[in-house]
Enzyme design. Structure first.
Site, mmCIF file in Angstrom:
data_model
loop_
_atom_site.group_PDB
_atom_site.id
_atom_site.type_symbol
_atom_site.label_atom_id
_atom_site.label_comp_id
_atom_site.label_asym_id
_atom_site.label_seq_id
_atom_site.Cartn_x
_atom_site.Cartn_y
_atom_site.Cartn_z
ATOM 1 C CE LYS A 175 -1.692 -1.624 3.752
ATOM 2 N NZ LYS A 175 -2.441 -1.925 4.996
ATOM 3 C CB THR A 207 -7.030 7.942 6.911
ATOM 4 O OG1 THR A 207 -6.002 8.581 7.707
ATOM 5 C CG2 THR A 207 -7.401 8.863 5.758
ATOM 6 N N GLY A 209 -7.736 3.340 10.733
ATOM 7 C CA GLY A 209 -8.233 1.991 10.503
ATOM 8 C C GLY A 209 -8.314 1.579 9.048
ATOM 9 C CB THR A 210 -7.201 3.068 5.824
ATOM 10 O OG1 THR A 210 -5.892 3.408 6.317
ATOM 11 C CG2 THR A 210 -8.062 4.315 5.815
ATOM 12 N N GLY A 211 -6.010 0.383 7.098
ATOM 13 C CA GLY A 211 -5.314 -0.882 6.856
ATOM 14 C C GLY A 211 -6.105 -2.081 7.335
ATOM 15 C CB CYS A 212 -7.983 -2.709 10.465
ATOM 16 S SG CYS A 212 -6.702 -2.354 11.676
#
Length: 272
Positions: A175, A207, A209-212
């Site tokens: 990412k 933004t 928690g975008t990865g989770c």
């Protein structure tokens, strides 16, 4: 509802990341979420203020009970904060969920800067978890730790994605949101090559928690029988929609609108 997803991750009391974001995401995409909580965190949109680890035997018990009774069509791992936790999780996955697609999000540092993975556990994660994974979803700081070199631009991203494939995982979604610029570029690397996903950056601080969210959205797609590339594409579209409609809560990095797919209006007139 289709597809069972077991999420093995930490809890976020602020609701924007971790288990809370995972459950919301899987549900919003029409799959069924189950959990094994690895740690409790006291956090808000400004950062992590406390961490209470869950003992590895209890993590194992959560996973074993869920897998033996309900089963799973996909597994997603998030915060696995130390070596004993990683070892316990990997032992259960190898024994109870062989062949089940695993999306491994190598959570290392929270959005506010707090470290969520012990430094001495990185090698354990590489040695034990990655060979079990179907997909690895690092951001650039995480990829730098795993690869051992800096990733300042798109060319370096391509090199890093290829290097991460040598760690035993068949696919990597690297990412690129940490790179500057008006375009966010992610790379999906497999043995067949690298596919580029690019989209305009959404100018917002909300933004958290975008990865989770992205990893859980991909796991939901895999649990529903989608091909990896299609699951990644749908997950990215969902995350972008959730960012664009973020509610604006909190004084720091605010949460997404995980319910962007939900239409409460469908329930009008159904009440008793």
């Amino acid at each position: 509802m289709k597809g069972r997803v077991l999420v093995v991750a930490g809890s976020d009391s602020g609701g924007g990341a971790g288990i809370q974001a995972d459950i919301k995401t899987v549900t919003a995409l029409g799959a069924f979420a189950m959990t094994a909580i690895t740690a409790l965190t006291a956090q808000d949109t400004r950062g992590v203020h406390g961490v209470l680890p869950v003992p590895p035997p209890f993590i194992r018990q959560q996973m074993e009970l869920v897998l033996d009774d309900l089963g799973a069509d996909a597994v997603k791992t998030g915060m696995l904060h130390d070596t004993p936790t990683i070892e316990a999780v990997c032992a259960v996955l190898a024994a109870r969920a062989p062949g089940v697609p695993l999306v491994a999000d190598p959570v290392m540092v929270a959005k506010g800067g707090s470290r969520l993975l012990d430094t001495d556990a990185v090698e354990t994660l590489k040695r034990r978890l990655l060979p079990l994974a179907t997909l690895l979803t690092p951001n650039l700081p995480e990829a730098e730790v795993l690869s051992g070199f800096a990733i300042p631009d798109l060319d370096a991203m391509r090199h890093a994605a290829g290097m991460l494939l040598t760690l035993g995982v068949p696919a990597v979604l690297l990412k690129g949101g940490h790179l500057p610029g008006d375009t966010v570029t992610d790379l999906l690397a497999t043995e067949d090559g690298i596919e580029v996903f690019a989209a305009p950056r959404i100018d917002t601080r909300h933004t958290h928690g975008t990865g989770c969210t992205l990893a859980s959205a991909i796991a939901a797609g895999l649990a529903q029988g989608m091909a990896l590339r299609d699951a990644v594409a749908r997950a990215r579209a969902y995350v972008r929609a959730a960012i664009a409609s973020a509610p604006g809560y909190g004084h720091g990095h605010g949460p997404l609108d995980h319910a962007v797919t939900v239409d409460p209006g469908r329930l009008e007139g159904l009440g008793g």
